[in-house]
Design a protein around this motif. Structure first.
Motif, PDB file in Angstrom:
ATOM      1  N   PHE A   1       0.849  -1.185   0.000  1.00 17.05           N
ATOM      2  CA  PHE A   1       0.000   0.000   0.000  1.00 17.05           C
ATOM      3  C   PHE A   1       0.884   1.234   0.000  1.00 17.05           C
ATOM      4  CE2 PHE A   1      -2.846  -3.188   1.812  1.00 17.05           C
ATOM      5  CZ  PHE A   1      -3.978  -2.977   1.043  1.00 17.05           C
ATOM      6  N   VAL A   2       0.498   2.225  -0.799  1.00 20.62           N
ATOM      7  CA  VAL A   2       1.235   3.492  -0.870  1.00 20.62           C
ATOM      8  C   VAL A   2       0.235   4.635  -0.792  1.00 20.62           C
ATOM      9  CG1 VAL A   2       3.118   2.506  -2.246  1.00 20.62           C
ATOM     10  CG2 VAL A   2       1.173   3.566  -3.393  1.00 20.62           C
ATOM     11  N   THR A   3       0.721   5.803  -0.442  1.00 24.38           N
ATOM     12  CA  THR A   3      -0.108   7.006  -0.466  1.00 24.38           C
ATOM     13  C   THR A   3       0.381   7.870  -1.623  1.00 24.38           C
ATOM     14  OG1 THR A   3      -0.484   6.927   1.898  1.00 24.38           O
ATOM     15  CG2 THR A   3      -0.872   9.040   0.811  1.00 24.38           C
ATOM     16  N   VAL A   4      -0.536   8.248  -2.500  1.00 20.17           N
ATOM     17  CA  VAL A   4      -0.201   9.036  -3.676  1.00 20.17           C
ATOM     18  C   VAL A   4      -0.650  10.475  -3.445  1.00 20.17           C
ATOM     19  CG1 VAL A   4      -0.611   9.298  -6.154  1.00 20.17           C
ATOM     20  CG2 VAL A   4      -0.499   7.012  -5.150  1.00 20.17           C
ATOM     21  N   GLU A   5       0.219  11.415  -3.750  1.00 16.61           N
ATOM     22  CA  GLU A   5      -0.148  12.826  -3.653  1.00 16.61           C
ATOM     23  C   GLU A   5       0.357  13.552  -4.889  1.00 16.61           C
ATOM     24  OE1 GLU A   5       2.992  15.171  -1.091  1.00 16.61           O
ATOM     25  OE2 GLU A   5       2.390  13.354  -0.011  1.00 16.61           O
ATOM     26  N   MET A   6      -0.335  14.616  -5.241  1.00 21.15           N
ATOM     27  CA  MET A   6       0.066  15.417  -6.398  1.00 21.15           C
ATOM     28  C   MET A   6       1.334  16.195  -6.056  1.00 21.15           C
ATOM     29  SD  MET A   6      -2.186  14.643  -8.659  1.00 21.15           S
ATOM     30  CE  MET A   6      -1.964  15.863  -9.921  1.00 21.15           C
ATOM     31  N   ALA A   7       2.285  16.231  -6.974  1.00 19.07           N
ATOM     32  CA  ALA A   7       3.526  16.970  -6.767  1.00 19.07           C
ATOM     33  C   ALA A   7       3.934  17.684  -8.042  1.00 19.07           C
ATOM     34  CB  ALA A   7       4.625  16.016  -6.297  1.00 19.07           C
ATOM     35  N   ASP A   8       2.937  18.120  -8.835  1.00 19.67           N
ATOM     36  CA  ASP A   8       3.214  18.704 -10.140  1.00 19.67           C
ATOM     37  C   ASP A   8       3.364  20.223 -10.113  1.00 19.67           C
ATOM     38  OD1 ASP A   8       0.556  19.180  -9.583  1.00 19.67           O
ATOM     39  OD2 ASP A   8      -0.199  18.466 -11.501  1.00 19.67           O
ATOM     40  N   GLU A   9       3.269  20.851  -8.936  1.00 19.82           N
ATOM     41  CA  GLU A   9       3.436  22.293  -8.767  1.00 19.82           C
ATOM     42  C   GLU A   9       2.612  23.096  -9.781  1.00 19.82           C
ATOM     43  OE1 GLU A   9       7.619  23.256  -8.592  1.00 19.82           O
ATOM     44  OE2 GLU A   9       8.004  21.632  -7.171  1.00 19.82           O
ATOM     45  N   PRO A  10       1.291  22.968  -9.743  1.00 24.44           N
ATOM     46  CA  PRO A  10       0.457  23.656 -10.741  1.00 24.44           C
ATOM     47  C   PRO A  10       0.460  25.171 -10.547  1.00 24.44           C
ATOM     48  CG  PRO A  10      -0.915  22.777  -9.005  1.00 24.44           C
ATOM     49  CD  PRO A  10       0.479  22.277  -8.732  1.00 24.44           C
ATOM     50  N   THR A  11       0.240  25.889 -11.633  1.00 22.39           N
ATOM     51  CA  THR A  11       0.061  27.334 -11.546  1.00 22.39           C
ATOM     52  C   THR A  11      -1.381  27.668 -11.195  1.00 22.39           C
ATOM     53  OG1 THR A  11      -0.405  27.473 -13.911  1.00 22.39           O
ATOM     54  CG2 THR A  11       1.890  27.802 -13.211  1.00 22.39           C
ATOM     55  N   ARG A  12      -2.255  26.668 -11.314  1.00 17.78           N
ATOM     56  CA  ARG A  12      -3.676  26.799 -10.980  1.00 17.78           C
ATOM     57  C   ARG A  12      -4.171  25.415 -10.591  1.00 17.78           C
ATOM     58  NH1 ARG A  12      -7.790  29.362 -15.203  1.00 17.78           N
ATOM     59  NH2 ARG A  12      -5.997  30.704 -15.242  1.00 17.78           N
ATOM     60  N   GLU A  13      -4.987  25.339  -9.560  1.00 16.97           N
ATOM     61  CA  GLU A  13      -5.487  24.041  -9.093  1.00 16.97           C
ATOM     62  C   GLU A  13      -6.474  23.413 -10.064  1.00 16.97           C
ATOM     63  OE1 GLU A  13      -4.746  21.936  -6.602  1.00 16.97           O
ATOM     64  OE2 GLU A  13      -3.072  23.270  -6.186  1.00 16.97           O
ATOM     65  N   GLY A  14      -7.294  24.210 -10.731  1.00 17.56           N
ATOM     66  CA  GLY A  14      -8.289  23.651 -11.636  1.00 17.56           C
ATOM     67  C   GLY A  14      -9.580  23.325 -10.913  1.00 17.56           C
ATOM     68  N   THR A  15     -10.581  22.946 -11.670  1.00 16.15           N
ATOM     69  CA  THR A  15     -11.891  22.630 -11.117  1.00 16.15           C
ATOM     70  C   THR A  15     -11.894  21.201 -10.593  1.00 16.15           C
ATOM     71  OG1 THR A  15     -12.920  24.103 -12.727  1.00 16.15           O
ATOM     72  CG2 THR A  15     -14.356  22.493 -11.652  1.00 16.15           C
ATOM     73  N   PRO A  16     -12.267  21.015  -9.336  1.00 12.95           N
ATOM     74  CA  PRO A  16     -12.314  19.647  -8.816  1.00 12.95           C
ATOM     75  C   PRO A  16     -13.442  18.854  -9.476  1.00 12.95           C
ATOM     76  CG  PRO A  16     -13.164  21.196  -7.186  1.00 12.95           C
ATOM     77  CD  PRO A  16     -12.642  22.003  -8.336  1.00 12.95           C
ATOM     78  N   LEU A  17     -13.187  17.591  -9.738  1.00  9.34           N
ATOM     79  CA  LEU A  17     -14.207  16.720 -10.309  1.00  9.34           C
ATOM     80  C   LEU A  17     -14.943  16.064  -9.142  1.00  9.34           C
ATOM     81  CD1 LEU A  17     -12.205  15.123 -13.251  1.00  9.34           C
ATOM     82  CD2 LEU A  17     -13.762  17.079 -13.286  1.00  9.34           C
ATOM     83  N   ASN A  18     -16.024  16.727  -8.720  1.00 11.04           N
ATOM     84  CA  ASN A  18     -16.790  16.243  -7.576  1.00 11.04           C
ATOM     85  C   ASN A  18     -18.279  16.388  -7.866  1.00 11.04           C
ATOM     86  OD1 ASN A  18     -17.368  18.985  -7.226  1.00 11.04           O
ATOM     87  ND2 ASN A  18     -15.814  19.241  -5.659  1.00 11.04           N
ATOM     88  N   ARG A  19     -19.097  16.012  -6.899  1.00  9.74           N
ATOM     89  CA  ARG A  19     -20.547  16.037  -7.077  1.00  9.74           C
ATOM     90  C   ARG A  19     -21.033  17.428  -7.462  1.00  9.74           C
ATOM     91  NH1 ARG A  19     -25.586  16.622  -4.073  1.00  9.74           N
ATOM     92  NH2 ARG A  19     -27.080  15.138  -4.957  1.00  9.74           N
ATOM     93  N   GLU A  20     -20.537  18.446  -6.765  1.00 11.25           N
ATOM     94  CA  GLU A  20     -20.976  19.814  -7.047  1.00 11.25           C
ATOM     95  C   GLU A  20     -20.748  20.190  -8.508  1.00 11.25           C
ATOM     96  OE1 GLU A  20     -20.074  24.425  -5.669  1.00 11.25           O
ATOM     97  OE2 GLU A  20     -18.957  22.803  -4.755  1.00 11.25           O
ATOM     98  N   ALA A  21     -19.567  19.869  -9.034  1.00 12.41           N
ATOM     99  CA  ALA A  21     -19.236  20.215 -10.417  1.00 12.41           C
ATOM    100  C   ALA A  21     -20.107  19.449 -11.414  1.00 12.41           C
ATOM    101  CB  ALA A  21     -17.757  19.940 -10.685  1.00 12.41           C
ATOM    102  N   PHE A  22     -20.288  18.160 -11.185  1.00 12.51           N
ATOM    103  CA  PHE A  22     -21.080  17.363 -12.118  1.00 12.51           C
ATOM    104  C   PHE A  22     -22.566  17.719 -12.054  1.00 12.51           C
ATOM    105  CE2 PHE A  22     -17.361  14.446 -11.996  1.00 12.51           C
ATOM    106  CZ  PHE A  22     -17.091  14.464 -13.353  1.00 12.51           C
ATOM    107  N   MET A  23     -23.076  18.025 -10.874  1.00 14.38           N
ATOM    108  CA  MET A  23     -24.479  18.420 -10.764  1.00 14.38           C
ATOM    109  C   MET A  23     -24.690  19.782 -11.445  1.00 14.38           C
ATOM    110  SD  MET A  23     -25.868  15.805  -9.470  1.00 14.38           S
ATOM    111  CE  MET A  23     -27.527  16.350  -9.117  1.00 14.38           C
ATOM    112  N   ALA A  24     -23.714  20.688 -11.326  1.00 14.87           N
ATOM    113  CA  ALA A  24     -23.819  21.991 -11.986  1.00 14.87           C
ATOM    114  C   ALA A  24     -23.862  21.840 -13.503  1.00 14.87           C
ATOM    115  CB  ALA A  24     -22.657  22.892 -11.571  1.00 14.87           C
ATOM    116  N   LEU A  25     -23.147  20.845 -14.039  1.00 13.35           N
ATOM    117  CA  LEU A  25     -23.197  20.582 -15.481  1.00 13.35           C
ATOM    118  C   LEU A  25     -24.615  20.277 -15.945  1.00 13.35           C
ATOM    119  CD1 LEU A  25     -20.049  18.361 -16.084  1.00 13.35           C
ATOM    120  CD2 LEU A  25     -20.457  20.666 -16.970  1.00 13.35           C
TER     121      LEU A  25
END
Length: 115
Positions: free
Chosen positions: A26-50
């Motif tokens: 088992f490993v823990t994965v985390e983002m380490a890409d140093e984004p200039t912008r986080e972007g829109t999360p893909l979650n219930r709120e976003a999909f329901m708004a669509l």
């Protein structure tokens, strides 16, 4: 319509790696890409708004257009054009806009195009 649900993990970011020889860990994965912008999360709120399920304030303007404003301050303005078409313009909080024009054809079909 689809009711999207957020995943509710007990161990967020945890993944299981299984190797070709059958062993695993088992490993823990985390983002380490140093984004200039986080972007829109893909979650219930976003999909329901669509699908149009989000809280908005709707104003019927004196010129006949309709302005819908969501909780982030983003607007969707619907204009009923003189040629019988409808133009919808979405503007995000950064001021970036995109417009969609709906035209009703003589044969009863509908054509939509970005303008």
């Amino acid at each position: 319509m689809k009711d999207f649900l957020d995943r509710q993990p007990t161990k967020a970011g945890r993944r299981k790696l299984t190797y070709g020889d059958g062993t695993s860990e088992f490993v823990t994965v985390e983002m380490a890409d140093e984004p200039t912008r986080e972007g829109t999360p893909l979650n219930r709120e976003a999909f329901m708004a669509l699908q149009g399920f989000q809280e908005t304030k709707t104003v019927f303007n004196d010129d006949g257009s309709i302005t819908e404003t969501n909780e982030k301050g983003e607007t969707l303005v619907t204009v009923f054009d003189a040629d019988g078409s409808i133009t919808k313009t979405f503007t995000n909080v950064e001021g970036v806009s995109i417009s969609l024009k709906t035209t009703f054809q003589e044969d009863g079909s509908i054509a939509e195009s970005f303008v």
